[in-house]
Design an enzyme around this catalytic site. Structure first.
Site, PDB file in Angstrom:
ATOM      1  N   CYS A   1      13.433   7.645   5.126  1.00  0.00           N
ATOM      2  CA  CYS A   1      12.970   6.230   5.363  1.00  0.00           C
ATOM      3  C   CYS A   1      13.751   6.608   2.946  1.00  0.00           C
ATOM      4  O   CYS A   1      13.492   7.063   2.944  1.00  0.00           O
ATOM      5  CB  CYS A   1      11.531   6.125   4.998  1.00  0.00           C
ATOM      6  SG  CYS A   1      11.200   5.826   6.650  1.00  0.00           S
TER       7      CYS A   1
ATOM      8  N   CYS B   1      12.423  -1.613  -5.701  1.00  0.00           N
ATOM      9  CA  CYS B   1      11.669  -0.621  -6.130  1.00  0.00           C
ATOM     10  C   CYS B   1      12.671   0.859  -6.432  1.00  0.00           C
ATOM     11  O   CYS B   1      13.332   0.883  -6.143  1.00  0.00           O
ATOM     12  CB  CYS B   1      10.793  -0.633  -4.889  1.00  0.00           C
ATOM     13  SG  CYS B   1       9.598  -1.494  -4.312  1.00  0.00           S
TER      14      CYS B   1
ATOM     15  N   CYS C   1      13.816   4.015  -4.581  1.00  0.00           N
ATOM     16  CA  CYS C   1      14.171   3.580  -2.892  1.00  0.00           C
ATOM     17  C   CYS C   1      15.912   3.429  -3.499  1.00  0.00           C
ATOM     18  O   CYS C   1      15.649   2.884  -3.845  1.00  0.00           O
ATOM     19  CB  CYS C   1      13.656   2.359  -2.630  1.00  0.00           C
ATOM     20  SG  CYS C   1      14.331   1.447  -1.104  1.00  0.00           S
TER      21      CYS C   1
ATOM     22  N   GLU D   1      22.456   0.030   7.801  1.00  0.00           N
ATOM     23  CA  GLU D   1      22.183   0.750   8.190  1.00  0.00           C
ATOM     24  C   GLU D   1      20.511   1.041   9.345  1.00  0.00           C
ATOM     25  O   GLU D   1      19.810   0.426   9.826  1.00  0.00           O
ATOM     26  CB  GLU D   1      21.871   2.018   7.969  1.00  0.00           C
ATOM     27  CG  GLU D   1      23.240   2.080   6.961  1.00  0.00           C
ATOM     28  CD  GLU D   1      23.499   3.539   5.984  1.00  0.00           C
ATOM     29  OE1 GLU D   1      24.337   4.769   5.074  1.00  0.00           O
ATOM     30  OE2 GLU D   1      21.941   3.504   4.816  1.00  0.00           O
TER      31      GLU D   1
ATOM     32  N   HIS E   1       1.812   3.244  -2.126  1.00  0.00           N
ATOM     33  CA  HIS E   1       2.562   3.553  -3.453  1.00  0.00           C
ATOM     34  C   HIS E   1       2.002   3.719  -5.150  1.00  0.00           C
ATOM     35  O   HIS E   1       2.474   4.887  -5.641  1.00  0.00           O
ATOM     36  CB  HIS E   1       3.852   3.489  -3.879  1.00  0.00           C
ATOM     37  CG  HIS E   1       4.790   2.934  -2.536  1.00  0.00           C
ATOM     38  ND1 HIS E   1       4.873   4.000  -1.184  1.00  0.00           N
ATOM     39  CD2 HIS E   1       5.503   2.359  -1.978  1.00  0.00           C
ATOM     40  CE1 HIS E   1       5.799   3.912  -0.464  1.00  0.00           C
ATOM     41  NE2 HIS E   1       6.168   2.061  -0.885  1.00  0.00           N
TER      42      HIS E   1
ATOM     43  N   GLY F   1      15.969  -2.878   3.669  1.00  0.00           N
ATOM     44  CA  GLY F   1      14.792  -4.591   3.111  1.00  0.00           C
ATOM     45  C   GLY F   1      13.429  -4.747   2.996  1.00  0.00           C
ATOM     46  O   GLY F   1      13.369  -4.286   3.854  1.00  0.00           O
ATOM     47  N   GLU F   2      13.376  -5.921   2.789  1.00  0.00           N
ATOM     48  CA  GLU F   2      11.421  -6.310   3.308  1.00  0.00           C
ATOM     49  C   GLU F   2      11.990  -7.218   4.338  1.00  0.00           C
ATOM     50  O   GLU F   2      12.036  -8.183   4.086  1.00  0.00           O
ATOM     51  CB  GLU F   2      11.495  -7.111   1.652  1.00  0.00           C
ATOM     52  CG  GLU F   2      10.035  -7.273   1.905  1.00  0.00           C
ATOM     53  CD  GLU F   2       8.803  -6.966   2.375  1.00  0.00           C
ATOM     54  OE1 GLU F   2       8.901  -6.188   1.990  1.00  0.00           O
ATOM     55  OE2 GLU F   2       7.968  -7.586   3.162  1.00  0.00           O
TER      56      GLU F   2
ATOM     57  N   CYS G   1      18.420  -4.651  -0.635  1.00  0.00           N
ATOM     58  CA  CYS G   1      16.712  -5.188  -0.968  1.00  0.00           C
ATOM     59  C   CYS G   1      17.327  -6.176  -1.555  1.00  0.00           C
ATOM     60  O   CYS G   1      17.484  -5.644  -3.121  1.00  0.00           O
ATOM     61  CB  CYS G   1      16.158  -4.137  -0.427  1.00  0.00           C
ATOM     62  SG  CYS G   1      13.851  -4.622  -0.961  1.00  0.00           S
TER      63      CYS G   1
ATOM     64  N   SER H   1       6.619  -2.475   8.315  1.00  0.00           N
ATOM     65  CA  SER H   1       6.259  -2.081   6.293  1.00  0.00           C
ATOM     66  C   SER H   1       6.723  -3.113   6.075  1.00  0.00           C
ATOM     67  O   SER H   1       7.949  -3.972   5.717  1.00  0.00           O
ATOM     68  CB  SER H   1       7.402  -0.773   6.600  1.00  0.00           C
ATOM     69  OG  SER H   1       7.250  -0.566   5.172  1.00  0.00           O
TER      70      SER H   1
HETATM   71  N1  SAH Z   1      10.560  -2.902   1.817  1.00  0.00           N
HETATM   72  C1  SAH Z   1       9.645  -2.470   3.367  1.00  0.00           C
HETATM   73  C2  SAH Z   1      10.511  -1.892   4.160  1.00  0.00           C
HETATM   74  C3  SAH Z   1      11.608  -0.342   4.084  1.00  0.00           C
HETATM   75  S1  SAH Z   1      11.206   0.928   3.068  1.00  0.00           S
HETATM   76  C4  SAH Z   1       8.774  -1.628   2.459  1.00  0.00           C
HETATM   77  O1  SAH Z   1       8.948  -1.365   1.545  1.00  0.00           O
HETATM   78  O2  SAH Z   1       7.648  -1.240   2.901  1.00  0.00           O
HETATM   79  C5  SAH Z   1      10.017   1.444   4.271  1.00  0.00           C
HETATM   80  C6  SAH Z   1       9.415   2.953   3.591  1.00  0.00           C
HETATM   81  O3  SAH Z   1       9.924   4.164   3.122  1.00  0.00           O
HETATM   82  C7  SAH Z   1       8.432   2.310   2.581  1.00  0.00           C
HETATM   83  O4  SAH Z   1       7.275   2.298   2.391  1.00  0.00           O
HETATM   84  C8  SAH Z   1       9.051   2.613   1.540  1.00  0.00           C
HETATM   85  O5  SAH Z   1       7.926   2.814   0.037  1.00  0.00           O
HETATM   86  C9  SAH Z   1       9.895   4.418   1.627  1.00  0.00           C
HETATM   87  N2  SAH Z   1      10.933   4.555   0.825  1.00  0.00           N
HETATM   88  C10 SAH Z   1      11.069   4.031  -0.419  1.00  0.00           C
HETATM   89  N3  SAH Z   1      12.060   4.963  -0.630  1.00  0.00           N
HETATM   90  C11 SAH Z   1      12.001   5.974  -0.320  1.00  0.00           C
HETATM   91  C12 SAH Z   1      11.902   7.480  -0.286  1.00  0.00           C
HETATM   92  N4  SAH Z   1      12.873   7.578  -1.767  1.00  0.00           N
HETATM   93  N5  SAH Z   1      11.569   8.734   0.141  1.00  0.00           N
HETATM   94  C13 SAH Z   1      10.258   7.929   0.683  1.00  0.00           C
HETATM   95  N6  SAH Z   1      10.067   7.012   1.220  1.00  0.00           N
HETATM   96  C14 SAH Z   1      10.622   5.154   0.674  1.00  0.00           C
HETATM   97 FE1  SF4 Z   2      10.778  -1.813  -2.572  1.00  0.00          FE
HETATM   98 FE2  SF4 Z   2      11.214  -1.958   0.326  1.00  0.00          FE
HETATM   99 FE3  SF4 Z   2      12.890  -3.040  -0.646  1.00  0.00          FE
HETATM  100 FE4  SF4 Z   2      12.567  -0.463  -1.254  1.00  0.00          FE
HETATM  101  S1  SF4 Z   2      13.330  -2.160   0.940  1.00  0.00           S
HETATM  102  S2  SF4 Z   2      13.064  -1.920  -2.505  1.00  0.00           S
HETATM  103  S3  SF4 Z   2      11.206   0.515  -0.912  1.00  0.00           S
HETATM  104  S4  SF4 Z   2      10.746  -3.624  -0.936  1.00  0.00           S
END
Ligand code: SAH
Ligand code: SF4
Length: 346
Positions: free
Chosen positions: A335, A119, A122, A95, A216, A160-161, A115, A192
Site C-alpha cells: 500500500c 499526501c 504516498c 496498478e 494518520h 487514487g482516492e 492522485c 479506503s
Molecule cells: N486514497 C485512499 C486509498 C488509497 S491509499 C486513501 O488514502 O485512503 C491506501 C492506503 O495506503 C491509505 O491508508 C494510505 O494512507 C496508505 N499509504 C499511503 N502511502 C503509504 C506508505 N508509504 N506506506 C504505507 N501505507 C501508505
Molecule cells: Fe493520499 Fe490516498 Fe491519494 Fe495516496 S492515494 S495521495 S494516500 S489520497
C-alpha cells in the site's frame, strides 16, 4: 481492443437497456441474459453467450466489446504478492495488486491513475493526477487477472482516492454486490478514503460495505503537513460525520481507522491518547500500517518495539487494533507504494 467497437463493460442493467433497446429483435430478457453473462459468469466474448440467438450475438460482436488491453506487466514477490500494470486510454497507467494471506486473496483495485491529493508519504501522490477510471476500467482489473475466480476480498486501496471518482466506484460496487451480477457479499468489500464529506455520507448511507478512513495524525497541524486535504476537509468534519453515523456500522460492517506509523513523527504517547479518543468516540478499530519506504520521500519506518509499544498504548485505552503485515515490498506492491515508473515525477 478494437477501437471501432464501443466498450459496454461497466454498464449496469439500465445502461444496457438504453444502449441495446434499439438493436433490432433484442428483447428485455435478452438484455437480462447479457447482464448475467457479463457480471455473473464473467464472459467477455459475445460469441460464447450461448443462450442468445445467433444473430444477436453477431450484431453485438460487430458493434460492442467487453474487453480492454491485457496487463502490460506482471510482477510476483516472494511472499506471493502480485502486481499487474495496466495501461488504459489516454496513457492512464494503473496498478492492481493481489495479496495472499492464509485463506484470503485480496485484490487491491485502483480507482484513478495517480492522485490529486498529494499526501507526503504516498508514492501515488507523487505521480500527480492522470485521470479517473471508468466503471469498465475498474472492473477490467478484476476480469483480466489470473485470480478472477479465486479472490475472496476487494479493497479500494490502490491508486487514487475512490471517493474522488465516486460515480464510477459506486457503480462498480453495485455491480459487484448485485445477486444477478457478481453476487459478492458486502462484507468482502472495503473502501479506503481520506474522507470527502458528501461522498463519505453517500457511501455510508447507500452501500453496506466496510469503510477505512485514513487518519494518520490526530492533530490538525500535523495532519495538514502530511495530508494537504486536511486544509479542505478538517479532521473534525470527518469525525462529526462518523460519530453521527456510527450506528450504521457493526461487527459485520467494519469502520476502521488506518494509521500509518512514521518513525519519530506520529507514534508518541500524546498521539496514542488522541488517536484512542477518536477511535472510541466513533467506535472504530485501528489498523496500524508500518510505513512502506519508497524512493520518493525520506520518512522512516519505526522498529518493531516502537510499533508494538504504540499498539499497546491503544489497547490499554480499549481500542481494537491490529498491525498490518507489509506485503509485496520487494516489487513495490505494498500500500502506498503504487507508483508506475511510466509516469515520472514532474
Ligand atoms: N486514497 C485512499 C486509498 C488509497 S491509499 C486513501 O488514502 O485512503 C491506501 C492506503 O495506503 C491509505 O491508508 C494510505 O494512507 C496508505 N499509504 C499511503 N502511502 C503509504 C506508505 N508509504 N506506506 C504505507 N501505507 C501508505
Ligand atoms: Fe493520499 Fe490516498 Fe491519494 Fe495516496 S492515494 S495521495 S494516500 S489520497
Amino acid at each position: 481492443m478494437n477501437k471501432t467497437k464501443k466498450l459496454i463493460l461497466g454498464y449496469d442493467y439500465d445502461d444496457l437497456v438504453n444502449e441495446l433497446k434499439y438493436l433490432p429483435d433484442t428483447r428485455h430478457y435478452n438484455i437480462k441474459q447479457i447482464y448475467q453473462w457479463i457480471y455473473k459468469k464473467h464472459v467477455n466474448d459475445f460469441k460464447l453467450m450461448t443462450d442468445l440467438p445467433n444473430e444477436l450475438r453477431t450484431k453485438l460482436n460487430d458493434k460492442y466489446t467487453l474487453t480492454l488491453a491485457p496487463p502490460e506487466q506482471v510482477s510476483l514477490a516472494q511472499d506471493g504478492t502480485k502486481k499487474y500494470l495496466f495501461k488504459f486510454d489516454n496513457d492512464k497507467y494503473v496498478e492492481t495488486t493481489v495479496i495472499k494471506e492464509d485463506k484470503r486473496t485480496t485484490v487491491c483495485l485502483s480507482s484513478q491513475s495517480g492522485c490529486k491529493y498529494g499526501c507526503k508519504f504516498c508514492a501515488t501522490g507523487k505521480m500527480g493526477f492522470h485521470g479517473d477510471l471508468s466503471t469498465g476500467e475498474i472492473l477490467w482489473q478484476l476480469l483480466a487477472i489470473d485470480e478472477i475466480d479465486k479472490f475472496t476480498n476487494i479493497v479500494f486501496m490502490g491508486m487514487g482516492e475512490p471517493l474522488d471518482n465516486a460515480e464510477s466506484v459506486f457503480k462498480v460496487i453495485k455491480l459487484l454486490i448485485d445477486p444477478n451480477g457478481w453476487g459478492l457479499s458486502n462484507q468482502r468489500l472495503t473502501l479506503s478514503t481520506i474522507g470527502i464529506p458528501d461522498m463519505l455520507i453517500h457511501c455510508i448511507e447507500k452501500t453496506k460495505i466496510n469503510i477505512a478512513w485514513s487518519l494518520h495524525s490526530p492533530f490538525d497541524d500535523e495532519r495538514h503537513q502530511l495530508m494537504p486535504v486536511q486544509n479542505i476537509y478538517p479532521l473534525q468534519t470527518i469525525i462529526d460525520i462518523l460519530y453521527e453515523y456510527k450506528y450504521y456500522f457493526s461487527p459485520h460492517r467494519k469502520l476502521t481507522i488506518e494509521y500509518l506509523m512514521l518513525k519519530d513523527i506520529n507514534i508518541s504517547k500524546a498521539h496514542a491518547d488522541a488517536l484512542a479518543k477518536i477511535a472510541n468516540l466513533i467506535n472504530a478499530r485501528v489498523n496500524l500500517i508500518p510505513y512502506n519506504p519508497h524512493l520518493h520521500n525520506e520518512f522512516l519506518t519505526p522498529n518493531y518495539n516502537e510499533m508494538i509499544n504504540f499498539q499497546e498504548k491503544l489497547k490499554n485505552k480499549g481500542v481494537i487494533t491490529t498491525i498490518r503485515k507489509s506485503k509485496g515490498n520487494e516489487i513495490l506492491a505494498a500500500c502506498g507504494n503504487l507508483y508506475t515508473n511510466k509516469k515520472k515525477i514532474h
